[in-house]
Structures are given as structure tokens and as C-alpha cells.
Design an enzyme around this catalytic site. Structure first.
Site, mmCIF file in Angstrom:
data_model
loop_
_atom_site.group_PDB
_atom_site.id
_atom_site.type_symbol
_atom_site.label_atom_id
_atom_site.label_comp_id
_atom_site.label_asym_id
_atom_site.label_seq_id
_atom_site.Cartn_x
_atom_site.Cartn_y
_atom_site.Cartn_z
ATOM 1 N N HIS A 19 0.938 -1.009 -0.039
ATOM 2 C CA HIS A 19 -0.038 0.067 0.031
ATOM 3 C C HIS A 19 0.898 1.154 0.109
ATOM 4 O O HIS A 19 1.634 1.459 0.785
ATOM 5 C CB HIS A 19 -0.816 0.199 1.237
ATOM 6 C CG HIS A 19 -1.800 -1.235 1.480
ATOM 7 N ND1 HIS A 19 -3.066 -1.201 0.960
ATOM 8 C CD2 HIS A 19 -1.346 -2.634 1.766
ATOM 9 C CE1 HIS A 19 -3.407 -2.648 1.162
ATOM 10 N NE2 HIS A 19 -2.347 -3.292 1.500
ATOM 11 N N HIS A 197 -7.975 -8.447 -0.792
ATOM 12 C CA HIS A 197 -7.701 -8.743 0.535
ATOM 13 C C HIS A 197 -8.634 -9.975 0.761
ATOM 14 O O HIS A 197 -9.727 -9.667 0.871
ATOM 15 C CB HIS A 197 -7.607 -7.720 1.383
ATOM 16 C CG HIS A 197 -6.349 -6.957 1.417
ATOM 17 N ND1 HIS A 197 -5.947 -6.273 0.360
ATOM 18 C CD2 HIS A 197 -5.427 -6.490 2.221
ATOM 19 C CE1 HIS A 197 -4.934 -5.436 0.499
ATOM 20 N NE2 HIS A 197 -4.556 -5.584 1.787
ATOM 21 N N GLU A 200 -7.116 -12.565 5.995
ATOM 22 C CA GLU A 200 -6.314 -11.816 6.727
ATOM 23 C C GLU A 200 -6.757 -11.929 8.168
ATOM 24 O O GLU A 200 -6.160 -12.706 9.086
ATOM 25 C CB GLU A 200 -6.067 -10.415 6.327
ATOM 26 C CG GLU A 200 -4.990 -9.669 7.423
ATOM 27 C CD GLU A 200 -5.019 -8.350 7.015
ATOM 28 O OE1 GLU A 200 -5.825 -7.640 6.228
ATOM 29 O OE2 GLU A 200 -3.799 -7.520 7.337
ATOM 30 N N ASP A 279 2.548 -2.537 4.564
ATOM 31 C CA ASP A 279 2.536 -1.252 4.803
ATOM 32 C C ASP A 279 4.003 -1.150 5.624
ATOM 33 O O ASP A 279 4.100 -0.951 7.040
ATOM 34 C CB ASP A 279 1.474 -0.820 5.931
ATOM 35 C CG ASP A 279 0.172 -0.734 5.165
ATOM 36 O OD1 ASP A 279 -0.280 -0.226 4.324
ATOM 37 O OD2 ASP A 279 -0.462 -2.377 5.419
#
Ligand code: HPA
Ligand code: ZN
Length: 333
Positions: A19, A197, A200, A279
Site C-alpha cells: 500500500h 484482500h 487476513e 505497509d
């Protein structure tokens, strides 16, 4: 460990789950706050880093969206993206497929073209100055309604040559893939690739429905698929790539400890797993640090690390002939 660090750096790699807003380092956050005359709830870099103690995904997202407020001008988005690309260069990333969240910016009044033009010009410059190729992914925020995702897609269509795929991120629990079935169908019909996604924090059922209803080319994360033997078999049979992010998973408490991470078991069972940083400014490491953590905590062998690099190229959207030539380079490291 020095030699292994060099080996990891020297492996040509692709990063497929990153990201751009999550690569905003505290130093740049402070610099942009100053440049844009904004006040931050932090006094210095130490205070920013001290805030990065997350109990789960939502804890992280609250801070991540707040951090993104400093991004205002095309130059800001360029600087953000360029900073990430310089890390790619240092770490042997030869190709990257980063994503960005347009709604995080357009919802606070930043025009879409400011965001995408800043990002795109850094990506273009990386091709010529750093020799790094890239394809951009436009992600929808799943905590917002599907209607908002449709509006974002409409807004993006005039810039269609600047991104290759759509994605789906943000709060997973309570926002199942079926909520976005129609907008993914539309993006597919427009010729875009798709990733999302899933698995997760969400259950294996979300991975099943992401595959069945969103028609994705890859699953971002997907680690909870390990709990469902039938799903594991499907991932193996169809060679569905998973873009796994080890340091993210431990920082967001998806796994208590890196030693508990299941990526090595998945790799050994034949799942197309890849390693990515998600991230990196928030989770304590870029892609090479993620490979390094697997070496240190799971005792991955050089051959297994090499296989992960090969998988990253195979799972990318690069043309087959380019994939073949990079894989040959990986095999000769
Ligand atoms: N999960 C969901 N949304 C995100 C993430 C993540 O790991 N990172 C940035 N947005
Ligand atoms: Zn992610």
C-alpha cells in the site's frame, strides 16, 4: 547473518502487495505536515513510532488513515512513491505492483488526478532512472458502500492506462467479498485484472467467496486458508497466488509470533505463496526484511527463499517472456 542479507538483496524480486500510503515514513510525514502547514498529533518521530503498537487490523487502519492526511499535492504523492521506489532499488526489487486507496484522498477533497498523476510520474521515473518496472493497482475501501466503489471506478476510467487492476482493502470483518461482486464484475468487463484482500482476519469462507464471486487473479494475505484443507487443495490445484506479508501478520496479531507463521508449510505443500511488505513504514520492514524474518524465525533455506522470489515473478502481471528471463536470473544467484 550478513551473507544471507546479501543473498536476499541479490535475489531479483517482485513486490505484489504494497500500500503506497503504508510506505509513508515518519520522517516524510513530518516533512509533509510542515510543507502543507498541518498540525499532527505527534511532536516528533519517536512519538509517531510510539503510536505504532497495534492490537489488530482496525487499530492500525485508524492510524494509517490519519497519517494519509498529510498527502495533499501531486508533489506529495510523487515524493511518497519515489521514497518507496528507492527502497525497492536498495533491496533488489526489480518489479512492483503497488496499490493505492483513492477514496482515502478523494473523500477529503483531493482530486483523483492529483493522486494518480503524482504516483504515476514517480513510477515512470523509476523505470528510466532505477530500472524498476511497475503496474499500479487501484483499491476500493471495503468499509464504504459498493456505490462509492462504483463512483471511484467511474472517476478512474479516464486514467485507465495508468493502472492494471482493481483491489479491495480496509476492514475485512463484516465486509464480505459479496458486497463488491457487481463492481468487480464491471472492472473485469472493462478489462482490468483483479486482486482482493481475504483471509487476513476474515475466515476461510471469505477466501472461497473472493475466488468464486470476485474472479480475482490473486488473493492478498490469504493466510487463514490454512485452516481449511479443502480450500488449501483448491489453492494448490489452481495455483492461486497468495501475497503474504509476514511482518504485517505479526504486527497485527494474525500470528502471535513469527515462529508460528504458516507460510513455510504452505510453500512446502505447493501453494503459490509470495512475500511482501504490506505497509512497511508501519510494520517495521520492507520486503527484504520480510524475507530475512522468515530466514531467522522459520529457518528457511536459501533454496526456499529463492523459490519465494521465483513465485513473486510468476504471480506478477508481467508478460511471460519477461518472467522467464527474470526467473533465469534468480536461478543463477
Ligand atoms: N489489510 C487491509 N487493509 C489494509 C491493509 C491490510 O493489511 N493495509 C492497508 N490497508
Ligand atoms: Zn494489505
Amino acid at each position: 547473518m550478513k551473507n544471507m542479507t546479501d543473498f536476499i538483496t541479490q535475489l531479483p524480486k517482485a513486490e505484489l502487495h504494497l500500500h503506497l500510503e503504508g510506505s509513508l515514513e515518519p520522517e516524510l510525514m513530518l516533512k509533509l505536515a510542515q510543507r502543507n502547514k498541518l498540525s499532527l498529533p505527534y511532536d516528533d518521530i519517536a512519538a509517531i513510532k510510539a503510536a505504532y503498537e497495534f492490537g489488530n487490523l482496525q487499530d492500525f487502519l485508524d492510524i494509517y488513515y490519519q497519517g494519509a492526511n498529510v498527502l495533499q499535492t501531486e508533489q506529495d504523492f510523487f515524493d511518497l512513491t519515489w521514497g518507496y521506489l528507492l527502497r525497492c532499488k536498495e533491496q533488489g526489487v526489480v518489479h512492483t505492483e503497488p496499490c493505492f486507496d483513492p477514496q482515502t484522498h478523494t473523500d477529503r477533497g483531493i482530486p483523483f488526478q492529483v493522486v494518480i498523476n503524482g504516483i504515476s510520474s514517480a513510477l515512470k521515473q523509476a523505470q528510466t532512472q532505477l530500472g524498476i518496472s511497475s503496474y499500479l493497482i487501484l483499491s476500493f475501501l471495503r468499509h464504504l458502500p459498493e456505490e462509492a466503489a462504483f463512483e471511484t471506478l467511474e472517476m478512474a476510467l479516464p486514467y485507465r492506462d495508468q493502472f492494471i487492476a482493481v483491489g479491495l482493502d480496509s476492514s475485512e470483518m463484516g465486509h464480505p467479498p459479496e458486497k463488491f461482486q457487481r463492481v468487480f464484475a464491471k472492472a473485469r468487463a472493462e478489462g482490468f485484472k483483479a486482486v482482493a484482500h481475504a483471509g487476513e482476519e476474515g475466515p476461510p469462507e471469505y477466501v472461497w467467496s473472493t475466488l468464486d464471486l470476485l474472479n480475482v487473479d490473486r488473493i492478498d494475505h490469504g493466510v487463514r486458508a490454512y485452516e481449511d484443507a479443502e480450500l488449501m487443495q483448491r489453492l494448490i490445484d489452481e495455483q492461486v497466488p497468495l501475497t503474504v506479508c509476514p511482518l504485517s501478520n505479526t504486527r497485527l496479531k494474525v500470528f502471535t509470533d513469527m515462529a508460528d507463521h504458516t507460510i513455510l508449510k504452505m510453500l512446502e505443500q505447493g501453494v503459490m505463496v509470495t512475500v511482501n511488505s504490506d505497509d512497511p513504514a508501519y510494520f517495521g520492514g520492507y520486503v527484504a526484511e520480510n524475507y530475512q524474518a522468515l530466514y531467522e524465525s522459520l529457518e528457511m533455506t536459501p533454496a526456499q527463499l529463492q523459490q519465494l522470489a521465483i513465485n513473486s515473478i510468476k504471480a506478477s502481471f508481467l508478460p511471460q517472456d519477461t518472467k522467464n528471463s527474470i526467473i533465469l536470473q534468480i536461478e543463477s544467484v
